[in-house]
Design a protein around this motif. Structure first.
Motif, PDB file in Angstrom:
ATOM      1  N   TRP A 406       0.805  -1.219   0.000  1.00 21.66           N
ATOM      2  CA  TRP A 406       0.000   0.000   0.000  1.00 21.66           C
ATOM      3  C   TRP A 406       0.839   1.270   0.000  1.00 21.66           C
ATOM      4  O   TRP A 406       0.335   2.346   0.291  1.00 21.66           O
ATOM      5  CB  TRP A 406      -0.915   0.007   1.235  1.00 21.66           C
ATOM      6  N   ALA A 407       2.111   1.174  -0.350  1.00 16.24           N
ATOM      7  CA  ALA A 407       2.994   2.335  -0.262  1.00 16.24           C
ATOM      8  C   ALA A 407       2.638   3.401  -1.296  1.00 16.24           C
ATOM      9  O   ALA A 407       2.179   3.090  -2.398  1.00 16.24           O
ATOM     10  CB  ALA A 407       4.447   1.909  -0.441  1.00 16.24           C
ATOM     11  N   ALA A 408       2.882   4.645  -0.952  1.00 14.75           N
ATOM     12  CA  ALA A 408       2.720   5.734  -1.909  1.00 14.75           C
ATOM     13  C   ALA A 408       3.892   5.764  -2.881  1.00 14.75           C
ATOM     14  O   ALA A 408       3.723   6.017  -4.068  1.00 14.75           O
ATOM     15  CB  ALA A 408       2.619   7.066  -1.171  1.00 14.75           C
ATOM     16  N   GLY A 409       5.097   5.506  -2.366  1.00 15.99           N
ATOM     17  CA  GLY A 409       6.301   5.549  -3.187  1.00 15.99           C
ATOM     18  C   GLY A 409       6.706   4.169  -3.669  1.00 15.99           C
ATOM     19  O   GLY A 409       6.089   3.612  -4.568  1.00 15.99           O
ATOM     20  N   TRP A 410       7.766   3.602  -3.044  1.00 13.44           N
ATOM     21  CA  TRP A 410       8.312   2.330  -3.513  1.00 13.44           C
ATOM     22  C   TRP A 410       7.448   1.159  -3.062  1.00 13.44           C
ATOM     23  O   TRP A 410       7.851   0.325  -2.262  1.00 13.44           O
ATOM     24  CB  TRP A 410       9.753   2.167  -3.049  1.00 13.44           C
ATOM     25  N   ASN A 411       6.226   1.125  -3.601  1.00 15.20           N
ATOM     26  CA  ASN A 411       5.337  -0.002  -3.399  1.00 15.20           C
ATOM     27  C   ASN A 411       6.072  -1.282  -3.794  1.00 15.20           C
ATOM     28  O   ASN A 411       6.703  -1.353  -4.847  1.00 15.20           O
ATOM     29  CB  ASN A 411       4.098   0.208  -4.277  1.00 15.20           C
ATOM     30  N   SER A 412       6.020  -2.283  -2.922  1.00 15.10           N
ATOM     31  CA  SER A 412       6.622  -3.609  -3.109  1.00 15.10           C
ATOM     32  C   SER A 412       8.075  -3.680  -2.662  1.00 15.10           C
ATOM     33  O   SER A 412       8.665  -4.754  -2.695  1.00 15.10           O
ATOM     34  CB  SER A 412       6.502  -4.112  -4.558  1.00 15.10           C
ATOM     35  N   PHE A 413       8.671  -2.577  -2.204  1.00 18.03           N
ATOM     36  CA  PHE A 413      10.035  -2.588  -1.685  1.00 18.03           C
ATOM     37  C   PHE A 413      10.021  -2.352  -0.172  1.00 18.03           C
ATOM     38  O   PHE A 413       9.043  -1.853   0.389  1.00 18.03           O
ATOM     39  CB  PHE A 413      10.875  -1.497  -2.356  1.00 18.03           C
ATOM     40  N   VAL A 414      11.127  -2.685   0.491  1.00 17.24           N
ATOM     41  CA  VAL A 414      11.255  -2.430   1.922  1.00 17.24           C
ATOM     42  C   VAL A 414      11.039  -0.949   2.211  1.00 17.24           C
ATOM     43  O   VAL A 414      10.424  -0.582   3.217  1.00 17.24           O
ATOM     44  CB  VAL A 414      12.618  -2.911   2.441  1.00 17.24           C
ATOM     45  N   ASP A 415      11.536  -0.093   1.330  1.00 18.13           N
ATOM     46  CA  ASP A 415      11.338   1.346   1.514  1.00 18.13           C
ATOM     47  C   ASP A 415       9.859   1.675   1.644  1.00 18.13           C
ATOM     48  O   ASP A 415       9.462   2.475   2.494  1.00 18.13           O
ATOM     49  CB  ASP A 415      11.945   2.104   0.329  1.00 18.13           C
ATOM     50  N   GLY A 416       9.028   1.057   0.810  1.00  7.51           N
ATOM     51  CA  GLY A 416       7.593   1.296   0.872  1.00  7.51           C
ATOM     52  C   GLY A 416       6.965   0.774   2.146  1.00  7.51           C
ATOM     53  O   GLY A 416       6.053   1.395   2.712  1.00  7.51           O
ATOM     54  N   ALA A 417       7.434  -0.373   2.633  1.00  9.21           N
ATOM     55  CA  ALA A 417       6.913  -0.917   3.885  1.00  9.21           C
ATOM     56  C   ALA A 417       7.190   0.035   5.046  1.00  9.21           C
ATOM     57  O   ALA A 417       6.319   0.306   5.875  1.00  9.21           O
ATOM     58  CB  ALA A 417       7.541  -2.287   4.149  1.00  9.21           C
ATOM     59  N   ILE A 418       8.416   0.550   5.086  1.00 10.05           N
ATOM     60  CA  ILE A 418       8.777   1.484   6.155  1.00 10.05           C
ATOM     61  C   ILE A 418       7.947   2.758   6.053  1.00 10.05           C
ATOM     62  O   ILE A 418       7.451   3.279   7.059  1.00 10.05           O
ATOM     63  CB  ILE A 418      10.280   1.792   6.091  1.00 10.05           C
TER      64      ILE A 418
END
Length: 433
Positions: A406-418
């Motif tokens: 559900w990330a706004a940015g790097w959806n599907s990456f750890v960055d998006g999870a954080i």
């Protein structure tokens, strides 16, 4: 002792759940995490395999991914680059082409530029992809390769793009939304070279475990492992949420952060209504039905290989060189069921297609699609699903849906999870302000 601002339950101890807990405690809430597995990390899982520390799930990071880079800085982790490959093999029809990694990059440049063509127009603010909601929704038709199958590009260019995005979407490119590729480009300054660096070049020394264990150490609340939530009852406004565990135990919280991937939400009985985008994605499923595999080969080889539709491995590249004169490569393909990835014989047959004289000595893969606690790999959208995976708000009633899906940015990456962990904490605190 300061008075608690509220009690928050969190389902899932991956990056989104851990960050939510840490930030909510900082804001003055009591938190508890419930994790069905016997470990933390979720779709990041660092483990010793084949004589090396490997990432079974999420792997790559970059200094232009702001949320993971902040955690790398906070906890003093280091990164290392994947090798640049001096041998490259790519399949076009029934012919194998050979060159170097730079040759592949050159051949991909024009065809990828076409795929990225509308990235600036559609995503002027890459971390707010709903800014041009109507335009994005209207453009989310067809598939990622439609725009290059018009005779403008050679069979070789299209085959390379096909292999690239079968790996990138970790699913069939023929069902993949064209918008994710454009969004990834917008997050990479619209440059293929930067996109490649962000998604498949740099990884953590010692693995993701070096960070997710540090985050866990900073959380005061309990993390209950082997604690599967089977039912969630979102009560009326102001009355909180009840959860039921597999052993029949029930717990009550003011709000609940749900960080499960969309592929695992069906394992929970939600008695209240779910957000529209989540319900539709649950019915349709994401495009991510592929796999990731680690392959050990004889000799020290810096190899990059691409294969289009019809091949179980879309991408293979060298990652680590061991003292026993072997190389560990990482591979990706669009269909987890197309090959037994833990069979040396089947993986050897897949590698033989490149006619590169690669001899497999060991292999390992975890089937994330068949894993009941994920039901998918990293989240990538089918046609028409892009905005499902980038909701402007995470909260729905007393539930907050976080996680890289559900990330706004790097959806599907750890960055998006954080990122969603921070957003979840903020949206909860806004309720109590």
């Amino acid at each position: 002792m300061a008075h608690s601002k509220g009690s928050i339950g969190i389902i899932g101890a991956g990056f989104a759940g851990l960050i939510s807990a840490r930030e909510l405690e900082r804001l003055g809430y009591d938190v508890e995490i419930f994790e069905a597995r016997d470990r933390i990390g979720g779709r990041t899982w660092t483990e010793e395999r084949m004589g090396y520390t490997l990432e079974i799930g999420g792997t790559w990071v970059h200094w232009m991914q702001p949320f993971i880079w902040a955690e790398i800085t906070r906890y003093g982790s280091e990164i290392v680059a994947s090798p640049v490959c001096d041998e490259a093999f790519w399949i076009v029809g029934d012919k194998v082409h050979r060159g170097k990694e730079a040759d592949v990059d050159e051949k991909l440049a024009a065809v990828q530029a076409k795929i990225f063509e509308r990235s600036r127009e559609l995503f002027p603010l890459p971390h707010a992809p709903w800014t041009n909601r109507d335009a994005v929704e209207a453009a989310d038709t067809g598939t990622v390769l439609d725009c290059v199958r018009n005779g403008e590009f050679s069979d070789e260019e299209v085959a390379l793009a096909n292999a690239y995005w079968n790996a990138g979407y970790n699913g069939e490119s023929r069902t993949a939304s064209p918008i994710m590729a454009a969004h990834w480009a917008s997050l990479s300054d619209h440059r293929l070279s930067l996109l490649d660096d962000q998604t498949l070049r740099y990884k953590l020394v010692g693995g993701m475990k070096r960070i997710y264990t540090k985050i866990r150490e900073d959380i005061r609340g309990e993390v209950h492992l082997n604690s599967r939530v089977t039912k969630v009852d979102d009560l009326d406004a102001g009355k909180g949420v009840d959860i039921t565990l597999e052993d029949g135990t029930t717990r009550h919280f003011d709000q609940l952060v749900v960080t499960l991937p969309i592929g695992a939400l069906r394992t929970i009985d939600f008695t209240g209504d779910l957000p529209k985008h989540a319900k539709e994605a649950m019915v349709e499923g994401w495009n991510c039905t592929g796999h990731k595999v680690w392959v050990k080969i004889k000799g020290h080889r810096k190899v990059l290989a691409y294969a289009p539709d019809g091949h179980p491995l879309a991408l293979l590249r060298s990652e680590y060189f061991l003292d026993d004169d072997t190389t560990i490569c990482v591979g990706f393909g669009p269909d987890h069921a197309a090959i037994d990835l833990n069979s040396v014989e089947e993986v050897q047959k897949a590698l033989d297609a490149w006619e590169a004289d690669l001899e497999v000595v060991d292999t390992f893969s975890h089937d994330w699609v068949e894993d009941e606690f994920t039901g998918q790999t990293w989240a990538t959208p089918r046609t028409g699903q892009f905005l499902h995976g980038h909701p402007e708000k995470l909260r729905h009633g007393n539930l907050i849906f976080a996680g890289s899906d559900w990330a706004a940015g790097w959806n599907s990456f750890v960055d998006g999870a954080i990122e969603t962990g921070f957003r979840a904490a903020r949206e909860i605190d806004e309720l109590h302000s």
